[in-house]
Every structure is written in C-alpha cells, then in structure tokens.
Design an enzyme around this catalytic site. Structure first.
Site, short mmCIF file in Angstrom:
data_model
loop_
_atom_site.label_atom_id
_atom_site.label_comp_id
_atom_site.label_asym_id
_atom_site.label_seq_id
_atom_site.Cartn_x
_atom_site.Cartn_y
_atom_site.Cartn_z
N ILE A 186 38.51 44.18 40.34
CA ILE A 186 37.56 43.95 41.42
C ILE A 186 36.15 43.99 40.84
CG2 ILE A 186 36.69 44.81 43.64
CD1 ILE A 186 39.41 46.25 43.94
N ALA A 188 34.97 41.87 38.47
CA ALA A 188 34.91 41.44 37.07
C ALA A 188 34.20 40.11 36.88
CB ALA A 188 36.33 41.36 36.49
N GLY A 189 34.10 39.31 37.95
CA GLY A 189 33.42 38.02 37.86
C GLY A 189 34.34 36.83 37.82
N ASP A 259 41.07 31.50 40.99
CA ASP A 259 40.46 32.79 40.65
C ASP A 259 41.46 33.93 40.84
OD1 ASP A 259 40.56 32.99 43.41
OD2 ASP A 259 38.55 33.88 43.59
#
Length: 374
Positions: A186, A188-189, A259
């Site tokens: 959560i 991290a990009g 993602d």
C-alpha cells in the site's frame, strides 16, 4: 496518451571504433528518444566533402513522443555524451558520431535549429541507400515522390559498400511484453507507475477498483468484522475485472498494464483473515486462479515502511490514515513469501525506496531500463 511520431535518422562515424560508436548511439537513442523500429545495414563510404577516414553510415526508424524541437536537442546531447566536440570551423570534419534528422512524420520544418526534410539528403547516396532500405515506400514531403524514386534520381556518383557487420536493435518493451502487472505494498506507487507507462506506450490500463468497494472504509474501522466480506468482494471484483478486460484484448497484439495481479487477494487474505476463514477463502481462490491469464512480467515495487507511510499520508485517503507499520510489514512479508514460491512467473523486484520516479525523469528511466533489460 502521448502522440507518437515517426522519425528517420541518419547516423555516421569515421573515428575510433566505428561499430561501437554506432551501437552506442543506437542504444542511447532507444533509451532517451523512443523505440527503434528498424535499423538499416551498415554502409561504408569515403568521406564526403573533405579528406578524411572512411565513414560507416546507417539509417534508423524511431517512434517517439518527443516534439521536433525537443528531439533535436536530445540528439545533440547524445552526440556530446558520445564524445563529439563541435567547433566553429567551416566545412565538414572527422567525427566519432553524427546524427541527423531526415524526416519527422510528413512535416516540413523550417526553423533556425532544424530543417526537415534534411536539405541535403536527396543529394547523398550514403543517406539515401540505407534510408530506402528501411523506408522505400515513404513519400518525401516536398518532392511528393517515394524515397525509392528519389534514390533513382540521385546524382551522387560516390561509391558505397554494404559491410557484413550488423548492429543489434534494442527490443522495445511493447514488443517484449504484451501484459505487465505492477504490484507493491500500500503506497508503493504501483498505480502511478502503471499510469505513467500506459501514457508513454499507449497501453490498455487496468486499474484496481478499490475505491468502489463499500467494505473498505468499514474494514479499517473494524477489521475483525469486515475482513472476510472485504476479501471476498475484492476477489470477486478482481476476477471479473481481469476476466472482462483481458478477454476484450488480443494479448498478442495489444499492450496491457495493470496495477495489480490477482494473487494479491491471497496475500492480503493471509494477513486479515482468521485461520478458518482463510482456508475457506483459499478454496475459492484456487478455483479462480486457474482461469486467470498470467502476466508476461510481474513487477514488484519495494518501498520501506517509512516511505510507505509518508506516501499514504500524502495521498490523503481518510480510511488509510490509521494504517499501522506492523500491518504494512505483514503485507510485505506476504508478497515476499509469494515471490519465493513462484517458479513459472517472470518476476522483477525493483527497490524504489530511495527514488522518486513520479517527479524525476532519471528515476523513471531507471525503472524502464530495469523492465526493458529484464
């Protein structure tokens, strides 16, 4: 989505190790300009317009999102990086690398910094022969003739010889992979990187629909009560989304970036569910996992807990603000265990703890190099 331009470049060298000069230039163009779609054979010619060593010349076809003014500036910087020193002397000179823009889409550009089509290209066999090899049916924007016809009309009588050596074309990410899944803890990009890559490569973007999950805010308020319905709803939604989105695209003709990967469902379930709930959940997951298309590349973005907490705070989602460091550590340990057990998944782990790929182009390029060379 960035507009892609097709540009044709001429590269020449007559100093030092000429094959290395050309290959190094090709590699830098691929890294900084755009995907190289074609490379001509290498042609040897005598120095044109002055007395000097023989030249090796090639032409390349490049797909780039750069506008023409940015393109010429970057090419000049590549020449400089490869050791070219420009002087104020008049006339042609020896050089370890020379890069010229021949064509840029079908545009006609007349500016102080750049003239396109190149004003001398039709007069030079060492340009036209390698160019026609890779672009015979392209129309010259001014002459309104095929380049193949333009070559036939060229009056240059100099001799030109094709040599046996070949250059290596860097394989673009879009040719190497059809489907990339980007994962991470959560904050991290992963979503930011997926969006940036989708924009650069005009890829189909698949984003997790966590914001629409009504159980998520409730879970952060009462984990024990809402963990099971949350994880089951996530699993069902991820399965439906990936099945629907991937089914709409030919994985051999389209570039897809997501993602998340559905295995994250199991990782989070291990952390949030009780033992009995997890065993039931695992049975459902195993049935679903068999049906999901596996990515060509699975990228895991590692960030240390301190940076994760900073990013979570920065993006300001109210229901995330009370996430504990220990919870993030458990999530990372879950990913770590998953990565260790995967033998048939193409995995790439990138430590992004000390870089800012969202705001720093160099850091973003670092990640792209990692993916490209994996």
């Amino acid at each position: 989505m960035k507009i892609q331009h097709i540009t044709y470049l001429s590269l020449g060298t007559n100093q030092g190790h000429k094959l290395d000069n050309l290959q190094n230039a090709v590699n830098l163009i691929d890294g900084k300009i755009g995907a190289i779609q074609k490379i001509s054979s290498i042609y040897k010619t005598a120095a044109w317009g002055f007395n000097g060593n023989d030249f090796y010349n090639i032409c390349i076809k490049v797909s780039t999102s750069l506008p023409s003014d940015a393109l010429i500036n970057l090419l000049l910087s590549i020449e400089k990086e490869l050791g070219r020193e420009r002087t104020n002397k008049e006339g042609y000179q020896n050089r370890n690398i020379d890069i010229d823009i021949l064509l840029f889409d079908d545009e006609i550009i007349l500016s102080k910094a750049l003239i396109v089509p190149h004003s001398k290209m039709l007069e030079r066999k060492f340009v036209m022969i390698p160019l026609v090899e890779i672009a015979a049916n392209v129309i010259h924007p001014i002459e309104k003739k095929l380049l193949n016809i333009c070559l036939q009309n060229c009056n240059d009588s100099s001799e030109i010889f094709k040599i046996d050596a070949l250059l290596t074309r860097p394989i673009p990410i879009t040719e190497k992979y059809n489907y990339i899944a980007i994962e991470g803890n959560i904050g991290a990009g992963k979503t930011s990187l997926a969006k940036m890559m989708s924009d650069e490569f005009n890829a189909k973007l698949v984003l997790e629909r966590f914001a629409d999950n009504p159980f998520l805010p409730k879970f952060y308020e009462d984990k024990e009560r809402y963990a099971f319905p949350l994880e089951m709803s996530f699993l069902a939604d991820r399965y439906q989304q990936l099945s629907d989105d991937l089914a709409q695209f030919d994985l051999f003709k389209n570039f897809i970036i997501s993602d998340y990967y559905i295995f994250k469902s199991l990782i989070f379930a291990q952390v949030t569910l009780s033992k009995d709930e997890y065993l039931l959940y695992r049975k459902m997951f195993n049935l679903i996992y068999k049906e999901i298309t596996k990515p060509d590349l699975y990228v895991y973005l590692y960030q240390n807990t301190e940076r994760l907490l900073e990013n979570i705070k920065k993006r300001g989602r109210i229901y995330e603000q009370n996430i504990e460091p220990e919870y993030l550590k458990k999530i990372h340990d879950g990913y770590k265990s998953f990565i260790k057990t995967q033998k048939n998944l193409n995995l790439l782990i990138i430590d992004v703890s000390e870089i800012d790929f969202v705001n720093n182009t160099i850091d973003y390029d670092f990640i792209m190099d990692k993916i490209k060379n994996n």
